[in-house]
Each structure stands twice: as C-alpha cells, then as structure tokens.
Design a protein around this motif. Structure first.
Motif, PDB file in Angstrom:
ATOM      1  N   SER A  78     -10.980  15.640  23.099  1.00 27.31           N
ATOM      2  CA  SER A  78     -12.357  14.855  24.098  1.00 27.31           C
ATOM      3  C   SER A  78     -11.832  14.452  25.302  1.00 27.31           C
ATOM      4  CB  SER A  78     -12.785  13.904  23.253  1.00 27.31           C
ATOM      5  OG  SER A  78     -11.941  12.942  22.915  1.00 27.31           O
ATOM      6  N   HIS A  79     -10.435  14.043  25.521  1.00 29.29           N
ATOM      7  CA  HIS A  79      -9.898  13.791  26.663  1.00 29.29           C
ATOM      8  C   HIS A  79      -9.162  14.881  27.344  1.00 29.29           C
ATOM      9  CE1 HIS A  79     -11.254   9.888  26.054  1.00 29.29           C
ATOM     10  NE2 HIS A  79     -10.956   9.707  24.557  1.00 29.29           N
ATOM     11  N   GLU A 121      -8.766  13.896  13.097  1.00 32.99           N
ATOM     12  CA  GLU A 121      -9.287  12.863  14.258  1.00 32.99           C
ATOM     13  C   GLU A 121      -8.390  12.763  15.442  1.00 32.99           C
ATOM     14  OE1 GLU A 121     -10.985   8.261  13.975  1.00 32.99           O
ATOM     15  OE2 GLU A 121     -10.059   9.461  12.315  1.00 32.99           O
ATOM     16  N   ILE A 122      -7.042  13.042  15.250  1.00 30.52           N
ATOM     17  CA  ILE A 122      -6.195  12.856  16.357  1.00 30.52           C
ATOM     18  C   ILE A 122      -6.469  14.092  17.303  1.00 30.52           C
ATOM     19  CG2 ILE A 122      -3.694  13.365  16.901  1.00 30.52           C
ATOM     20  CD1 ILE A 122      -2.928  11.740  14.436  1.00 30.52           C
ATOM     21  N   THR A 123      -6.572  15.145  16.701  1.00 28.48           N
ATOM     22  CA  THR A 123      -6.937  16.558  17.655  1.00 28.48           C
ATOM     23  C   THR A 123      -8.352  16.264  18.254  1.00 28.48           C
ATOM     24  OG1 THR A 123      -5.802  17.793  15.826  1.00 28.48           O
ATOM     25  CG2 THR A 123      -7.473  19.068  17.382  1.00 28.48           C
ATOM     26  N   ARG A 150      -2.239   6.383  24.054  1.00 30.65           N
ATOM     27  CA  ARG A 150      -3.594   6.224  24.125  1.00 30.65           C
ATOM     28  C   ARG A 150      -4.385   6.709  22.946  1.00 30.65           C
ATOM     29  NH1 ARG A 150      -4.695   8.446  30.199  1.00 30.65           N
ATOM     30  NH2 ARG A 150      -4.005   6.661  31.570  1.00 30.65           N
ATOM     31  N   ILE A 151      -4.019   7.651  22.246  1.00 31.47           N
ATOM     32  CA  ILE A 151      -4.695   8.187  20.977  1.00 31.47           C
ATOM     33  C   ILE A 151      -4.705   7.137  19.920  1.00 31.47           C
ATOM     34  CG2 ILE A 151      -4.304   9.776  18.970  1.00 31.47           C
ATOM     35  CD1 ILE A 151      -3.264  11.845  21.115  1.00 31.47           C
ATOM     36  N   ALA A 210      -2.407  13.840   0.887  1.00 31.53           N
ATOM     37  CA  ALA A 210      -2.329  14.794   1.876  1.00 31.53           C
ATOM     38  C   ALA A 210      -3.642  14.998   2.387  1.00 31.53           C
ATOM     39  CB  ALA A 210      -2.019  16.042   0.941  1.00 31.53           C
ATOM     40  N   GLU A 211      -4.865  14.720   1.676  1.00 35.81           N
ATOM     41  CA  GLU A 211      -6.130  14.771   2.270  1.00 35.81           C
ATOM     42  C   GLU A 211      -6.295  13.753   3.479  1.00 35.81           C
ATOM     43  OE1 GLU A 211      -9.202  14.564  -0.959  1.00 35.81           O
ATOM     44  OE2 GLU A 211      -8.128  16.130  -2.221  1.00 35.81           O
ATOM     45  N   ALA A 212      -5.847  12.558   3.169  1.00 30.54           N
ATOM     46  CA  ALA A 212      -6.069  11.498   3.976  1.00 30.54           C
ATOM     47  C   ALA A 212      -5.280  12.056   5.353  1.00 30.54           C
ATOM     48  CB  ALA A 212      -5.642  10.166   3.553  1.00 30.54           C
ATOM     49  N   ASP A 213      -4.173  12.694   5.322  1.00 29.31           N
ATOM     50  CA  ASP A 213      -3.210  13.145   6.406  1.00 29.31           C
ATOM     51  C   ASP A 213      -3.939  14.094   7.070  1.00 29.31           C
ATOM     52  OD1 ASP A 213      -1.365  11.196   5.741  1.00 29.31           O
ATOM     53  OD2 ASP A 213       0.090  12.731   4.804  1.00 29.31           O
ATOM     54  N   GLU A 214      -4.756  14.881   6.484  1.00 28.06           N
ATOM     55  CA  GLU A 214      -5.438  15.963   6.921  1.00 28.06           C
ATOM     56  C   GLU A 214      -6.396  15.529   7.748  1.00 28.06           C
ATOM     57  OE1 GLU A 214      -6.622  19.274   4.683  1.00 28.06           O
ATOM     58  OE2 GLU A 214      -4.658  19.387   3.576  1.00 28.06           O
TER      59      GLU A 214
END
Length: 81
Positions: A61-62, A54-56, A70-71, A45-49
């Motif tokens: 940023s773009h 990072e995806i957000t 692209r993500i 769950a922590e890794a998913d968060e």
C-alpha cells in the motif's frame, strides 16, 4: 528433534512408538508432549500467516517504500485502533 517426532508420528502405526523412540534415541514422553502441542503449533502458524499477509499489504500500500521500521510503526498504529 521435531523431524524425529514427525517421523515417529507418521510411522507409529507400522513400527510402534516405543521402538521408534528407542531407535531414534528420543524420549517417549517428549514425543507425546510434542503430539499434544500440535494444536498450539497450528494456531501459531495461522497467526504467522495472517501477520505476513498484513505486512505484505502495508508494504504494497506504500508502493514498496516502507521498510521494517515504518512497517512496525504502521502495524502498531493499526493494533491501537
């Protein structure tokens, strides 16, 4: 089954694991396996968060112009650094 196991975990002090497993028709060893795997689930769950954050960040940023392909490419590029 996860809901049943969670219910058993929350109420086992009052009713006992054996009784709850019998009433909910789940295997007692299965409950104990689920209980033992709790740290792994929490770690995942922590890794998913972290990945969601990072995806957000990449998307923001773009200016929201990057979609899934692209993500993914950006995340793979960052992982290779």
């Amino acid at each position: 089954m996860t809901c049943s196991y969670r219910f058993i975990s929350e109420h086992r002090a009052v009713f006992g694991v054996s009784r709850l497993c019998r009433i909910l028709r789940v295997r007692r060893p299965g409950f104990y396996e689920w209980l033992a795997a709790a740290p792994v689930r929490a770690e995942r769950a922590e890794a998913d968060e972290r990945l969601a954050a990072e995806i957000t960040e990449v998307h923001a940023s773009h200016q929201g112009a990057y979609g899934r392909p692209r993500i993914v490419a950006e995340l793979r590029r960052r992982a290779g650094e």
